[in-house]
Design a protein around this motif. Structure first.
Motif, PDB file in Angstrom:
ATOM      1  N   ARG A 193      49.027  25.496  40.610  1.00 13.80           N
ATOM      2  CA  ARG A 193      49.399  24.087  40.716  1.00 13.80           C
ATOM      3  C   ARG A 193      50.506  23.818  41.725  1.00 13.80           C
ATOM      4  O   ARG A 193      50.646  22.710  42.225  1.00 13.80           O
ATOM      5  N   GLY A 194      51.320  24.830  41.983  1.00 17.83           N
ATOM      6  CA  GLY A 194      52.523  24.596  42.780  1.00 17.83           C
ATOM      7  C   GLY A 194      52.409  24.953  44.250  1.00 17.83           C
ATOM      8  O   GLY A 194      52.942  24.286  45.107  1.00 17.83           O
ATOM      9  N   GLY A 195      51.738  26.067  44.534  1.00 19.24           N
ATOM     10  CA  GLY A 195      51.628  26.505  45.912  1.00 19.24           C
ATOM     11  C   GLY A 195      52.830  27.284  46.388  1.00 19.24           C
ATOM     12  O   GLY A 195      53.701  27.671  45.610  1.00 19.24           O
ATOM     13  N   SER A 196      52.902  27.479  47.685  1.00 16.65           N
ATOM     14  CA  SER A 196      53.888  28.354  48.324  1.00 16.65           C
ATOM     15  C   SER A 196      55.334  27.975  48.053  1.00 16.65           C
ATOM     16  O   SER A 196      56.218  28.819  48.043  1.00 16.65           O
ATOM     17  N   MET A 197      55.588  26.688  47.830  1.00 17.06           N
ATOM     18  CA  MET A 197      56.972  26.225  47.686  1.00 17.06           C
ATOM     19  C   MET A 197      57.449  26.167  46.242  1.00 17.06           C
ATOM     20  O   MET A 197      58.559  25.731  45.965  1.00 17.06           O
TER      21      MET A 197
ATOM     22  N   MET B 274      63.826  32.241  38.814  1.00 15.16           N
ATOM     23  CA  MET B 274      63.630  31.132  37.898  1.00 15.16           C
ATOM     24  C   MET B 274      62.752  30.016  38.455  1.00 15.16           C
ATOM     25  O   MET B 274      61.885  29.506  37.758  1.00 15.16           O
ATOM     26  N   LEU B 275      62.980  29.635  39.693  1.00 13.61           N
ATOM     27  CA  LEU B 275      62.150  28.594  40.294  1.00 13.61           C
ATOM     28  C   LEU B 275      62.548  28.371  41.743  1.00 13.61           C
ATOM     29  O   LEU B 275      63.610  28.785  42.198  1.00 13.61           O
ATOM     30  N   SER B 276      61.645  27.689  42.464  1.00 14.53           N
ATOM     31  CA  SER B 276      61.950  27.253  43.823  1.00 14.53           C
ATOM     32  C   SER B 276      61.431  25.836  43.975  1.00 14.53           C
ATOM     33  O   SER B 276      60.386  25.489  43.406  1.00 14.53           O
ATOM     34  N   LEU B 277      62.144  25.030  44.753  1.00 10.84           N
ATOM     35  CA  LEU B 277      61.779  23.626  44.918  1.00 10.84           C
ATOM     36  C   LEU B 277      61.794  23.243  46.393  1.00 10.84           C
ATOM     37  O   LEU B 277      62.659  23.686  47.148  1.00 10.84           O
TER      38      LEU B 277
END
Length: 320
Positions: free
Chosen positions: A93-97, A107-110
């Motif tokens: 759902r999110g992709g490369s970013m 933990m996460l990337s935005l």
């Protein structure tokens, strides 16, 4: 080659080789997801993450591949995510970013510039309240310090003595605008000093220097529970988004590009090994061979993996 240098070599080559393969698949239009590559900036992620434990947390940006892999993120999950497949780290759902692997502290990337900074500061606040001895590391680019939320977050971290390391990867460009057109000085640690945060500016392409300096900093942050701002000067070798060269746009000077490419983090490390009489060409080739097998397996897995079912689209969407 000692154990530490072998680990550094493995991580540096893995980051570069994974992104080279992503570049190839993107150019062949097999990958349709936008990719912001870290080619040329690998020493920062490798040098810092080598000093982190599994419980130490990392928060990242749109240019997150290197941080994810250096922290130990699962390669198959990453490639599946870039392909938009169901086994991706965000279910495709999110992709490369949007890369994450909580099991190793990634933990996460935005993608929104500076948006991850306040989340990381909140995590550091949680660490302090729970009296944890772990550190939070947040990576961001030079353009992020131009957002108001950076200053709000830095002020809060300083005021509450939070165990967080702010890592500014200064690659000198906000998309296509060089730093000298956006800032009166390339010395960004002056902004951290405004919030009474201890800081340091240094070369981000020398993995040994990054490793040694960040170890001291991380140990200090953990011991005294105070924030630190580290500016690491570096350079991306390819276009802002994508695997190609966009220097035909003339936003970067040809001489500047040539000089930075001469300072390739991997070449600097190999030169270091030679000076220490630890360079072993046979060992290097063996490392590359093993990494190449792992990469090929990850891509084959992703190619065969299924796309997520449309019915799962809203599975992780919060609603009142």
């Amino acid at each position: 080659m000692n154990i530490l240098n072998q680990k550094l070599a493995e991580n540096l080559f893995k980051l570069r080789m994974v992104e080279d393969q992503i570049s190839k698949k993107y150019s062949e239009q097999e990958i349709r997801c936008p990719v912001h590559l870290s080619i040329g900036q690998e020493a920062i992620a490798v040098g810092i993450c080598q000093n982190l434990s599994l419980k130490d947390q990392v928060y990242s940006t749109h240019r997150c591949h290197s941080h994810y892999l250096a922290k130990g993120g699962n390669l198959k999950s990453m490639i599946c995510e870039i392909y938009g497949k169901q086994s991706g780290c965000c279910g495709g759902r999110g992709g490369s970013m949007h890369l994450m692997d909580v099991s190793v502290g990634m933990m996460l990337s935005l993608p929104i510039v500076a948006s991850v900074i306040p989340i990381a500061v909140g995590a550091a606040m949680s660490h302090k309240m729970k009296k944890k001895k772990d550190i939070v590391v947040v990576f961001f680019g030079d353009a992020a310090v131009e957002e108001g939320v950076f200053h709000e977050s830095a002020n809060f971290a300083s005021l509450h003595d939070l165990p967080i390391l702010f890592v500014c990867e200064n690659n000198r460009y906000s998309c296509f605008t060089e730093i000298n057109k956006r800032q009166p000085s390339e010395d960004l640690i002056r902004l951290a000093k405004c919030h009474e945060i201890e800081s340091l500016k240094m070369n981000g392409n020398n993995v040994i220097e990054v490793l040694n300096q960040s170890k001291q900093i991380i140990d200090k942050v953990k011991k005294f529970s105070k924030p630190f701002f580290l500016q690491l000067d570096t350079y991306r070798f390819v276009e802002h988004c994508g695997p190609n060269n966009d220097d035909y746009l003339k936003y970067r000077d040809d001489k500047e590009v040539t000089e930075w490419i001469k300072n390739d983090p991997i070449e600097i490390f190999l030169n270091y090994l030679e000076k220490k009489n630890q360079y072993n060409e046979k060992k290097i080739e063996e490392i590359k061979r093993k990494i190449n097998i792992e990469i090929n397996e990850a891509f084959k897995f992703a190619q065969k993996d299924k796309f997520p079912k449309p019915s799962s689209l809203k599975k992780y969407v919060y609603a009142e």
